[in-house]
Enzyme design. Structure first.
Site, PDB file in Angstrom:
ATOM      1  N   CYS A   1      31.926 -11.514  -5.749  1.00 38.00           N
ATOM      2  CA  CYS A   1      31.219 -11.716  -4.479  1.00 38.00           C
ATOM      3  C   CYS A   1      32.147 -12.209  -3.377  1.00 38.00           C
ATOM      4  O   CYS A   1      32.154 -13.401  -3.027  1.00 38.00           O
ATOM      5  CB  CYS A   1      30.034 -12.673  -4.618  1.00 38.00           C
ATOM      6  SG  CYS A   1      28.975 -12.547  -3.161  1.00 38.00           S
TER       7      CYS A   1
ATOM      8  N   CYS B   1      26.630  -6.960  -0.525  1.00 38.14           N
ATOM      9  CA  CYS B   1      26.894  -8.386  -0.324  1.00 38.14           C
ATOM     10  C   CYS B   1      25.971  -8.911   0.768  1.00 38.14           C
ATOM     11  O   CYS B   1      26.145  -8.564   1.940  1.00 38.14           O
ATOM     12  CB  CYS B   1      28.365  -8.583   0.061  1.00 38.14           C
ATOM     13  SG  CYS B   1      28.809 -10.307   0.126  1.00 38.14           S
TER      14      CYS B   1
HETATM   15  P1  FAD Z   1      28.816 -12.571 -15.538  1.00 39.88           P
HETATM   16  O1  FAD Z   1      27.422 -12.503 -15.045  1.00 39.88           O
HETATM   17  O2  FAD Z   1      29.701 -13.631 -14.965  1.00 39.88           O
HETATM   18  O3  FAD Z   1      28.741 -12.704 -17.124  1.00 39.88           O
HETATM   19  C1  FAD Z   1      29.876 -12.762 -17.952  1.00 39.88           C
HETATM   20  C2  FAD Z   1      29.435 -13.372 -19.270  1.00 39.88           C
HETATM   21  O4  FAD Z   1      30.481 -13.216 -20.235  1.00 39.88           O
HETATM   22  C3  FAD Z   1      29.152 -14.870 -19.167  1.00 39.88           C
HETATM   23  O5  FAD Z   1      27.882 -15.151 -19.683  1.00 39.88           O
HETATM   24  C4  FAD Z   1      30.237 -15.510 -20.001  1.00 39.88           C
HETATM   25  O6  FAD Z   1      29.836 -16.699 -20.665  1.00 39.88           O
HETATM   26  C5  FAD Z   1      30.553 -14.392 -20.996  1.00 39.88           C
HETATM   27  N1  FAD Z   1      31.885 -14.487 -21.599  1.00 39.88           N
HETATM   28  C6  FAD Z   1      33.051 -14.854 -21.006  1.00 39.88           C
HETATM   29  N2  FAD Z   1      34.039 -14.883 -21.909  1.00 39.88           N
HETATM   30  C7  FAD Z   1      33.495 -14.500 -23.089  1.00 39.88           C
HETATM   31  C8  FAD Z   1      34.015 -14.331 -24.405  1.00 39.88           C
HETATM   32  N3  FAD Z   1      35.304 -14.592 -24.691  1.00 39.88           N
HETATM   33  N4  FAD Z   1      33.180 -13.921 -25.377  1.00 39.88           N
HETATM   34  C9  FAD Z   1      31.870 -13.658 -25.124  1.00 39.88           C
HETATM   35  N5  FAD Z   1      31.323 -13.819 -23.890  1.00 39.88           N
HETATM   36  C10 FAD Z   1      32.126 -14.236 -22.895  1.00 39.88           C
HETATM   37  N6  FAD Z   1      26.410 -10.798  -6.548  1.00 39.88           N
HETATM   38  C11 FAD Z   1      25.490 -10.125  -5.801  1.00 39.88           C
HETATM   39  O7  FAD Z   1      25.181  -8.966  -6.080  1.00 39.88           O
HETATM   40  N7  FAD Z   1      24.897 -10.689  -4.712  1.00 39.88           N
HETATM   41  C12 FAD Z   1      25.178 -11.960  -4.336  1.00 39.88           C
HETATM   42  O8  FAD Z   1      24.610 -12.449  -3.358  1.00 39.88           O
HETATM   43  C13 FAD Z   1      26.129 -12.699  -5.096  1.00 39.88           C
HETATM   44  N8  FAD Z   1      26.449 -13.969  -4.758  1.00 39.88           N
HETATM   45  C14 FAD Z   1      27.290 -14.696  -5.544  1.00 39.88           C
HETATM   46  C15 FAD Z   1      27.578 -16.004  -5.193  1.00 39.88           C
HETATM   47  C16 FAD Z   1      28.405 -16.785  -5.971  1.00 39.88           C
HETATM   48  C17 FAD Z   1      28.707 -18.189  -5.550  1.00 39.88           C
HETATM   49  C18 FAD Z   1      28.963 -16.237  -7.158  1.00 39.88           C
HETATM   50  C19 FAD Z   1      29.850 -17.101  -8.043  1.00 39.88           C
HETATM   51  C20 FAD Z   1      28.718 -14.925  -7.511  1.00 39.88           C
HETATM   52  C21 FAD Z   1      27.882 -14.131  -6.709  1.00 39.88           C
HETATM   53  N9  FAD Z   1      27.613 -12.801  -7.011  1.00 39.88           N
HETATM   54  C22 FAD Z   1      26.726 -12.075  -6.234  1.00 39.88           C
HETATM   55  C23 FAD Z   1      28.384 -12.122  -8.080  1.00 39.88           C
HETATM   56  C24 FAD Z   1      27.623 -11.932  -9.379  1.00 39.88           C
HETATM   57  O9  FAD Z   1      27.106 -13.145  -9.856  1.00 39.88           O
HETATM   58  C25 FAD Z   1      28.569 -11.333 -10.415  1.00 39.88           C
HETATM   59  O10 FAD Z   1      29.249 -10.245  -9.854  1.00 39.88           O
HETATM   60  C26 FAD Z   1      27.788 -10.862 -11.636  1.00 39.88           C
HETATM   61  O11 FAD Z   1      27.203 -11.958 -12.283  1.00 39.88           O
HETATM   62  C27 FAD Z   1      28.707 -10.087 -12.584  1.00 39.88           C
HETATM   63  O12 FAD Z   1      28.081  -9.839 -13.801  1.00 39.88           O
HETATM   64  P2  FAD Z   1      28.967  -9.735 -15.135  1.00 39.88           P
HETATM   65  O13 FAD Z   1      28.013  -9.450 -16.230  1.00 39.88           O
HETATM   66  O14 FAD Z   1      30.097  -8.835 -14.901  1.00 39.88           O
HETATM   67  O15 FAD Z   1      29.581 -11.195 -15.306  1.00 39.88           O
END
Ligand code: FAD
Ligand code: UQ1
Length: 464
Positions: free
Chosen positions: A191, A392
């Protein structure tokens, strides 16, 4: 507020639901689908396939017992919402379909040749197909003194961590006068708008508290521009200028000295130089291998977006893109480029789009279709359908938002029949009230696959 779980502080523990014994790394059971990571991408894929494939065919390896809705953190930091169950987080056991197995453990090694993943507690988890959804790694410890400052200085905060986000709003309220500094690191981030959204909210809150005239508000960013997409950068520049928010480009935070309330930034090579009207002083940083100069800024409030990187476990595996360390997938099909039964979704991949939950939602549509084909043995028929869609919601105040939506090339892909470059209350309400519902009831449950249907319908209506 109840007890707030701490992001990233989970200890790896033994399985809570694993039906089989994996002692001595001998896989006793092969799942049809293993998903590493139970965040936005992992959960939506698990819940899509758990019901489809039936009991005990889908396993999710996730060390945290809490699933976070991270976009809520912007609203929490701005004092608009509270960290709360059902808003910012829910228990893993509440969000994962009962047909799926939650392996409460941490993946530590990929063995794609053997179709297995090793976990911290020494299990080998075998799969027919693997989805890697580990998110991006936050590296707070990569900035000298930052962790100590986050622990000890109430005026240093970060919306990028479930623990430190709870410091943000108190830091804004405690601010009396001086410099309020918001940083953007010299790495990929999730983000990319979040580091500046909290600046706009701080500006509004200080205005409400009648302290704004006592503050110099700065956005110190490693990037050469305020935002990567031209259309929205133009609007944001206007917002910054009209509200006297200072934009200091090509500045990268390298050290925080909380005892002196000083933040040190290195100057990255750039055509533009920082317009620091602040109490900054320049010095040559001889220790730095690049011989960059640095500036010291006094702060009275410091919001840090930490440096981020590919998860270490991916980076040191055969699944990594050798250039970036992220999971090396085809950006249109999300299939791994070398291992046909491995797929990726979300922030941990090398897909060249802005890393957001909105991107995850759109990617999940491509991935659902391709995994369906793969599970039917039709690996040669995979679709190359992901178009880079990401979004975003740039909250610029307590009732206004610019809703950026764009593709791989930074071309706007707007859903609504209005100019989304303009700050709008409707978009603010969408972000603050509607989006949490879409997330918890739609994305997490495996139903929401992005707004392409609405966008296409709106487009068709406009053409008529
Ligand atoms: P995540 O949701 O981060 O999940 C990754 C998972 O993998 C976690 O649960 C973690 O514990 C797990 N993991 C890590 N290492 C391991 C391991 N070794 N073994 C097993 N599991 C593991 N996005 C939007 O679309 N709109 C917004 O307005 C927005 N605002 C945001 C604001 C902030 C402050 C932040 C921090 C993020 C924001 N985002 C937004 C971004 C969004 O939250 C992420 O892009 C999204 O969560 C990505 O999903 P993901 O599944 O790739 O990763
Ligand atoms: C979106 O799909 C999504 O994922 C659930 C987000 O994350 C919370 C978003 O912030 C946005 C803006 C979208 C896109 C949705 C619409 C209705 C434009």
């Amino acid at each position: 507020m109840g007890v707030v779980p701490v992001y990233g502080a989970e200890e790896t523990s033994s399985a809570v639901q694993a039906p089989h014994d994996y002692t001595n790394c001998v896989p006793a059971y092969t799942y049809k689908l293993v998903i590493v990571g139970g965040g936005s991408g992992g959960m939506t894929m698990a819940n899509k396939f758990a019901s489809k494939l039936g009991k005990n065919q889908v396993a999710v390896i996730e060390p945290s017992h809490v699933h976070y809705y991270q976009p809520y953190f912007t609203l929490v930091g701005g004092g608009i919402k509270k960290l709360c169950h059902g808003g910012s987080h829910k228990e893993m056991s509440e969000v994962l379909d009962k047909n799926a197995i939650w392996i409460h453990d941490k993946a530590v090694e990929f063995q794609p040749e053997a179709n297995q993943v090793l976990t911290a507690s020494g299990r080998a988890v075998s799969y027919d197909f693997l989805v890697v959804a580990m998110g991006i790694q936050t590296n707070f410890d990569a900035v000298d003194g930052l962790l100590e400052a986050l622990e000890q200085d109430p005026q240093v905060c970060s919306n990028y961590h479930a623990k430190y986000v709870s410091k943000t709003y108190p830091a804004i309220r405690n601010f009396e006068k001086g410099n309020a500094i918001f940083t953007f690191p010299n790495t990929p981030v999730k983000c990319a708008g979040a580091p500046q959204k909290i600046m706009y909210l701080t500006d509004w809150r200080l205005t409400q508290m009648k302290k704004r005239h006592l503050a110099t508000i700065m956005y110190n960013t490693s990037l050469p521009v305020v935002f990567g997409v031209k259309k929205y950068a133009a609007e944001l520049t206007k917002v910054m200028q009209s509200r006297h928010l200072e934009l200091n480009t090509r500045l990268n935070l390298i050290r925080v000295d909380h005892r002196r309330r000083e933040a040190v930034f290195e100057h990255l090579p750039s055509p533009s130089s920082p317009s620091s009207s602040s109490s900054s002083s320049s010095s040559s940083n001889d220790d730095n291998q690049h011989q960059l100069t640095s500036s010291v800024f006094k702060y009275d409030l410091l919001h840090v977006c930490p440096p981020q990187s590919a998860p270490e476990v991916i980076r040191r595996s055969r699944l990594a893109d050798p250039l970036t360390g992220f999971l090396q997938v085809d950006k249109y099909s999300l299939q791994h480029v070398k291992y046909g039964n491995v797929f990726g979704i979300g922030d941990c991949t090398n897909v060249p789009t802005s890393k957001t939950a909105a991107a995850v939602a759109s990617q999940s549509k491509t991935l659902r279709k391709n995994l369906d084909l793969a599970l039917k043995g039709k690996l040669d028929k995979l679709g190359k359908t992901y178009d880079g869609y990401t979004s975003c919601p740039l909250v610029i105040g307590y009732d206004k938002c610019i809703l950026a939506e764009f593709d791989f090339d930074g071309n706007p892909m707007e859903t609504f029949p209005v100019d989304q470059g303009q700050p709008r209350t409707s978009m603010y309400l969408m972000k603050s009230e509607l989006m949490p519902v879409i997330y918890w009831q739609g994305l997490v449950k495996g139903y929401w696959e992005g707004p392409s249907f609405f966008r296409n319908t709106m487009k068709a209506l406009r053409l008529k």
